[in-house]
Design a protein around this motif. Sequence first.
Motif, PDB file in Angstrom:
ATOM      1  N   ARG A 137       0.830  -1.198   0.000  1.00 12.91           N
ATOM      2  CA  ARG A 137       0.000   0.000   0.000  1.00 12.91           C
ATOM      3  C   ARG A 137       0.867   1.252   0.000  1.00 12.91           C
ATOM      4  O   ARG A 137       0.633   2.184  -0.776  1.00 12.91           O
ATOM      5  N   LEU A 138       1.900   1.286   0.840  1.00  3.49           N
ATOM      6  CA  LEU A 138       2.771   2.458   0.912  1.00  3.49           C
ATOM      7  C   LEU A 138       3.579   2.640  -0.363  1.00  3.49           C
ATOM      8  O   LEU A 138       3.800   3.775  -0.815  1.00  3.49           O
ATOM      9  N   GLU A 139       4.030   1.532  -0.983  1.00  3.09           N
ATOM     10  CA  GLU A 139       4.752   1.629  -2.256  1.00  3.09           C
ATOM     11  C   GLU A 139       3.849   2.210  -3.339  1.00  3.09           C
ATOM     12  O   GLU A 139       4.288   3.043  -4.149  1.00  3.09           O
ATOM     13  N   GLY A 140       2.601   1.773  -3.360  1.00  2.01           N
ATOM     14  CA  GLY A 140       1.648   2.307  -4.345  1.00  2.01           C
ATOM     15  C   GLY A 140       1.413   3.795  -4.145  1.00  2.01           C
ATOM     16  O   GLY A 140       1.327   4.567  -5.112  1.00  2.01           O
ATOM     17  N   LYS A 141       1.310   4.204  -2.869  1.00  2.00           N
ATOM     18  CA  LYS A 141       1.101   5.621  -2.578  1.00  2.00           C
ATOM     19  C   LYS A 141       2.317   6.446  -2.992  1.00  2.00           C
ATOM     20  O   LYS A 141       2.178   7.542  -3.549  1.00  2.00           O
ATOM     21  N   ALA A 142       3.513   5.911  -2.748  1.00  2.00           N
ATOM     22  CA  ALA A 142       4.739   6.637  -3.118  1.00  2.00           C
ATOM     23  C   ALA A 142       4.857   6.767  -4.632  1.00  2.00           C
ATOM     24  O   ALA A 142       5.238   7.828  -5.156  1.00  2.00           O
ATOM     25  N   LYS A 143       4.495   5.689  -5.345  1.00  3.15           N
ATOM     26  CA  LYS A 143       4.562   5.714  -6.804  1.00  3.15           C
ATOM     27  C   LYS A 143       3.583   6.749  -7.359  1.00  3.15           C
ATOM     28  O   LYS A 143       3.913   7.525  -8.250  1.00  3.15           O
ATOM     29  N   ARG A 144       2.370   6.749  -6.820  1.00  2.00           N
ATOM     30  CA  ARG A 144       1.355   7.692  -7.283  1.00  2.00           C
ATOM     31  C   ARG A 144       1.782   9.128  -6.969  1.00  2.00           C
ATOM     32  O   ARG A 144       1.565  10.048  -7.768  1.00  2.00           O
ATOM     33  N   SER A 145       2.391   9.333  -5.805  1.00  2.00           N
ATOM     34  CA  SER A 145       2.880  10.649  -5.425  1.00  2.00           C
ATOM     35  C   SER A 145       3.941  11.135  -6.409  1.00  2.00           C
ATOM     36  O   SER A 145       3.954  12.306  -6.800  1.00  2.00           O
ATOM     37  N   GLY A 146       4.842  10.223  -6.820  1.00  2.00           N
ATOM     38  CA  GLY A 146       5.879  10.576  -7.787  1.00  2.00           C
ATOM     39  C   GLY A 146       5.297  10.973  -9.132  1.00  2.00           C
ATOM     40  O   GLY A 146       5.763  11.921  -9.775  1.00  2.00           O
ATOM     41  N   ILE A 147       4.249  10.242  -9.547  1.00  2.00           N
ATOM     42  CA  ILE A 147       3.599  10.555 -10.824  1.00  2.00           C
ATOM     43  C   ILE A 147       2.996  11.956 -10.767  1.00  2.00           C
ATOM     44  O   ILE A 147       3.156  12.768 -11.677  1.00  2.00           O
ATOM     45  N   LYS A 148       2.329  12.270  -9.669  1.00  2.00           N
ATOM     46  CA  LYS A 148       1.698  13.588  -9.544  1.00  2.00           C
ATOM     47  C   LYS A 148       2.743  14.684  -9.392  1.00  2.00           C
ATOM     48  O   LYS A 148       2.563  15.794  -9.907  1.00  2.00           O
TER      49      LYS A 148
END
Length: 135
Positions: free
Chosen positions: A116-127
């Motif tokens: 879950r945290l990896e997904g959030k970090a990836k999405r944060s990087g995209i944004k």
Amino acid sequence: MPDFHWQPQPGEIEFDAIRASGPGGQNVNKVANAVHLRFDIRASSLPEAVKARLLNWADQRITSDGVVVIKAQDSRSLERNRADAVARLIELVRAAAHVPKARRATKPTYGSKQRRLEGKAKRSGIKAGRRSPVE
């Protein structure tokens, strides 16, 4: 009650022959082939647990007095409609006899938290990549 087998006693069910609604022309207008089945839950031979579950159900076929009313009119035969109504009553009682397995609350696993945290970090990087650069 894993395999609940119940058959209504002869005196527990009351049948009323009524005229069916819908298409059918002269046959519908002159022959009373539809069936109203009435089954009093409180006066029945059902186990107390099943009676309580049925009485607490929010089902439109169960009146506030604790009487199940089932209308069967699919067939042109009175006997087939009667058998259909009894089969639907038995199915209703079997559904009430089934006790759902209680859910035990569990905590998320360590791995699921990491994913879950990896997904959030990836999405944060995209944004963050969409933002205009700060000078």
